[in-house]
Motif scaffolding. Structure first.
Motif, short mmCIF file in Angstrom:
data_model
loop_
_atom_site.label_atom_id
_atom_site.label_comp_id
_atom_site.label_asym_id
_atom_site.label_seq_id
_atom_site.Cartn_x
_atom_site.Cartn_y
_atom_site.Cartn_z
N TYR A 102 -15.66 -39.88 38.49
CA TYR A 102 -14.43 -39.85 39.29
C TYR A 102 -14.78 -39.36 40.69
O TYR A 102 -15.16 -38.20 40.86
N ILE A 108 -7.46 -40.84 35.75
CA ILE A 108 -7.27 -41.66 34.55
C ILE A 108 -5.82 -41.48 34.10
O ILE A 108 -5.30 -40.36 34.06
N SER A 124 -14.95 -33.69 25.68
CA SER A 124 -15.27 -34.12 27.04
C SER A 124 -15.89 -32.98 27.85
O SER A 124 -15.30 -31.91 27.99
N ARG A 185 -16.55 -35.78 40.16
CA ARG A 185 -16.70 -35.21 38.82
C ARG A 185 -17.29 -36.28 37.91
O ARG A 185 -16.90 -37.45 38.00
O1 LIG Z 1 -12.85 -37.51 32.08
C1 LIG Z 1 -12.43 -36.94 31.09
O2 LIG Z 1 -12.68 -35.75 30.85
C2 LIG Z 1 -11.54 -37.65 30.11
C3 LIG Z 1 -11.87 -39.08 29.90
C4 LIG Z 1 -10.94 -39.71 28.92
O3 LIG Z 1 -9.89 -39.24 28.64
C5 LIG Z 1 -11.32 -40.98 28.28
O4 LIG Z 1 -12.29 -41.62 28.69
O5 LIG Z 1 -10.63 -41.38 27.32
#
Ligand SMILES: O=C(O)CCC(=O)C(=O)O
Ligand SMILES: [Fe+2]
Length: 210
Positions: A102, A108, A124, A185
């Protein structure tokens, strides 16, 4: 390392602070950046608005199913998978790793990781910078700060009942007033794939878009 039980806020939510050391973080980032990223027009998931890498299996966001088995998770995460099993952060060994990148301005959308496809624990790991993960369910909205080098564990209601999402905002403020300036990130999401696609006669599950 410090284990913080957040089940008073959301049942099934646990945060492990300092899940990896600074040098482990640096090695993970160096290793993942040597590999090829997908997303932002590049296959196998070109439609994603953030860059990703997948290991273990290939999940298609467009077709919403697993398309291919790649093989074991990469060697550079072996120490982490061992740690996951040693501390029982997951009931079974992860067979899918999704690396998400990100940049500031990327996030997201709120979603539940497909309940029929992924196992009961979603992990995560946050690398390079912190962010706020927003958990929502009906009228409830709860902000959880994911510190750099922490691992968040979603099981139970945190996994199945609440949606989780990360905003695109460059500066974010939690509902308790903590301000976070977003920087690049990279997260490592460890999951267990339990089915390749949703069975045709399965009940429709709302909110599993991710
Ligand atoms: O970036 C994150 O910590 C979460 C990613 C997420 O929720 C996903 O890929 O389903
Ligand atoms: Fe997710």
């Amino acid at each position: 390392m410090r284990t913080i039980d957040l089940s008073d806020k959301i049942p099934g939510l646990v945060l492990i602070e300092e899940a990896v050391t600074e040098s482990e973080e640096a090695r993970l980032i160096e290793s993942v950046n040597k590999e090829t990223w997908s997303g932002l027009g590049i296959g196998p998931n070109p439609e994603l608005k953030r860059r990703t890498q997948q290991y273990g299996h290939l999940f298609s966001y467009r077709y919403r199913k697993v398309l291919e088995e790649y093989g074991p998770l990469p060697d550079f995460t072996d120490f982490l998978v061992n740690r996951i099993m040693e501390y029982k952060w997951m009931p079974r060994k992860p067979n899918h790793l999704l690396a998400n990148e990100y940049n500031p301005g990327q996030g997201i959308m709120p979603h539940v990781d497909a309940p029929a496809l992924f196992g009961p624990a979603i992990l995560s790991l946050s690398l390079l910078s912190e962010c706020i993960m927003k958990f929502t369910c009906d009228e409830q909205s709860i902000d959880i700060v994911l510190p750099r080098r922490s691992l968040v564990i979603l099981t139970g209601d945190a996994r199945y009942k609440f949606k989780h999402g990360i905003s695109k905002d460059l500066i974010e403020t939690t509902d308790s007033g903590i301000v976070i300036e977003r920087d690049k990130r990279i997260s490592f999401t460890f999951r267990e794939i339990i089915a390749w696609e949703v069975a045709e006669n399965a009940p429709c599950c709302h909110g599993n878009k991710q």
